[in-house]
Design an enzyme around this catalytic site. Structure first.
Site, PDB file in Angstrom:
ATOM      1  N   ARG A   1       0.828  -1.212   0.000  1.00  0.00           N
ATOM      2  CA  ARG A   1       0.000   0.000   0.000  1.00  0.00           C
ATOM      3  C   ARG A   1       0.861   1.261   0.000  1.00  0.00           C
ATOM      4  NH1 ARG A   1      -5.078  -1.865   3.878  1.00  0.00           N
ATOM      5  NH2 ARG A   1      -6.355  -2.582   2.134  1.00  0.00           N
TER       6      ARG A   1
ATOM      7  N   LYS B   1     -13.588 -11.607   7.615  1.00  0.00           N
ATOM      8  CA  LYS B   1     -14.625 -10.604   7.903  1.00  0.00           C
ATOM      9  C   LYS B   1     -15.953 -11.153   7.393  1.00  0.00           C
ATOM     10  CE  LYS B   1     -11.558  -6.617   7.642  1.00  0.00           C
ATOM     11  NZ  LYS B   1     -11.066  -5.618   6.672  1.00  0.00           N
TER      12      LYS B   1
ATOM     13  N   GLY C   1      -6.601  -6.356   1.654  1.00  0.00           N
ATOM     14  CA  GLY C   1      -5.292  -6.146   2.265  1.00  0.00           C
ATOM     15  C   GLY C   1      -4.605  -7.458   2.615  1.00  0.00           C
TER      16      GLY C   1
ATOM     17  N   GLY D   1     -12.853  -4.391   1.148  1.00  0.00           N
ATOM     18  CA  GLY D   1     -14.249  -3.996   1.288  1.00  0.00           C
ATOM     19  C   GLY D   1     -14.677  -3.048   0.180  1.00  0.00           C
TER      20      GLY D   1
END
Ligand code: ADP
Ligand code: MG
Length: 405
Positions: A37, A202, A360, A384
């Site tokens: 990132r 998640k 990620g 997301g």
């Protein structure tokens, strides 16, 4: 694409530009374990400094509780940014306090400062519109223009993503533009067969997207932590594996809907079950029909897809022309449970069409497993955000930059 781009801001020489990046990198003992990132943020920062702009970089890191917490300091990230840019980067030890004010005031043309973690301030993610706007106003006071480039957060209505874009002349950075170029190809009319692979932890976040993806894909492969909620919905026992009991009914609905739509929703037929969570855990491969039929019974944990499942998923992926993958197939961080994720990553590198990795942890996984970024069509910095984009949702952080889907 109707996004406002950097050119729309005019000449930025000598002007102070605030850049919202997503520098939320994985850390272990204070060391950055995947700087993807940070690398992804370089083109925009370089584009600005080369024009002689003064650059103020802002980002969040992790989920601190709205208060200062040294474990989530951006200091090591600022250091890495300086190394990658090959030019000095200063670091301000607060976000909107005296340290930040002094650091911004001392910027020379072409200079760069990174402010401390946005989420050390509870207003950044406050539910109150007024609080977020007030915090955005403090940030806005530092600059003449705002560049939004944190693709991983554009689905969040947070002060530095949404209100700040309203408070200053604003535009999308090069990373966001590049991300949308690819994701647009997946939403419009993807070349078929189109396969989506979902995993990760998640679970409730991701279950929600399945209903929206079903009408768009040919095949949906389910692995990672969410697979157990699916197995439960089919009547299997899953031991102590990750399970969202309150989602079992919803998932049953997805299974039904997939059948009606003629979408292949494929679940694992075998899993790797472990005695406990840990790299030294005893473990064995079990068919899904007997996850609890192990020496550890109901205390066994499913931590990876099994080899038969991995082989089947890999074959489907290789034969697809468009593949989107989000979420590791197992607990890849622990060597005994990394095989499923590795097989899937390998298969993505072997498709003849477009392969996209989002998320990620998924991006960190493929790099940790030894793959190169350029073996994939695209590695998205947003998990997301990319999922919500593929669902066709309106993302607040893009809408505020002029995007219309
Ligand atoms: P991404 O960041 O790519 O969107 P997530 O954050 O949803 O992915 O999930 C990543 C995490 O999921 C990894 O840390 C991995 O260890 C975990 N995970 C994958 N499979 C399982 C499983 N069966 N049980 C528990 N955790 C899992
Ligand atoms: Mg993650």
């Amino acid at each position: 694409m109707t996004l406002r781009t950097l050119e729309s801001l005019g000449s930025l020489a000598g002007r102070t530009v605030i850049v919202r990046c997503d520098l939320n990198v994985p850390l272990a003992d204070g060391e950055i374990t995947d700087d993807g990132r940070v690398r992804a943020s370089l083109p925009t920062i370089n584009a600005l400094t080369s024009q002689g702009a003064r650059v103020v970089v802002i980002s969040h890191l992790g989920r601190p509780d709205g208060a200062s917490d040294p474990r989530y300091s951006l200091a090591p990230v600022a250091e890495r940014l300086g190394e990658l840019l090959g030019s000095p980067v200063t670091f301000a030890t607060d976000t909107v306090g005296d340290a930040a004010k002094d650091a911004v005031a001392s910027l020379a043309d072409g200079g760069i400062v990174v402010l401390e973690n946005l989420r050390f301030n509870p207003e950044e993610t406050s539910k109150s519109d007024e609080e977020r706007a007030a915090f955005a106003a403090k940030l806005a006071a530092f600059g003449d223009a705002f560049v939004s480039d944190g693709f991983g957060v554009v689905h969040r209505k947070q002060a530095s993503v949404y209100e700040l874009a309203k408070a200053l002349p604003s535009a999308a950075g090069l990373l966001i533009v590049a991300e949308l170029d690819v994701l647009d190809r997946l939403t419009g009319n993807p070349e078929r067969p189109y396969t989506v692979v979902l995993g990760g932890s998640k679970v409730s976040d991701k279950l929600g997207v399945i209903g929206h993806l079903l009408p768009r894909v040919n095949t949906l492969l389910i692995g990672g932590g969410m697979l157990f909620t699916f197995l439960k919905a089919q009547g299997f026992e899953v031991g102590s594996s990750l399970l969202e009991r309150d989602q079992v009914e919803t998932v049953r609905g997805y299974l039904q809907k997939a059948q009606e739509l003629g979408v292949e929703l494929i679940l694992p037929t075998d899993v790797v079950v472990a005695s406990k969570f840990g790299g030294d855990a005893e473990h064995e491969v079990r068919p899904v029909s007997s996850i609890e039929d192990t020496p550890w019974g109901a205390s066994g944990l499913g931590l990876d897809i099994g080899p038969d499942t991995a082989a089947k998923f890999a074959e489907i992926i290789r034969e697809s022309v468009t593949v989107f993958w989000n979420g590791p197939m197992g607990v890849f961080e622990l060597e005994p449970f990394a095989a499923g994720t590795k097989q899937i990553a390998l298969a993505l590198t072997e498709t003849r069409g477009l392969s996209v990795v989002g998320g990620g942890d998924s991006a960190a996984a493929v790099r940790a497993l030894g793959f190169d970024d350029d073996q994939f069509g695209h590695i998205s910095t947003g998990g997301g955000a990319s999922l919500e984009f593929l669902e066709g949702k309106t993302l607040p952080g893009l809408e505020v930059l002029g995007w219309q889907s």
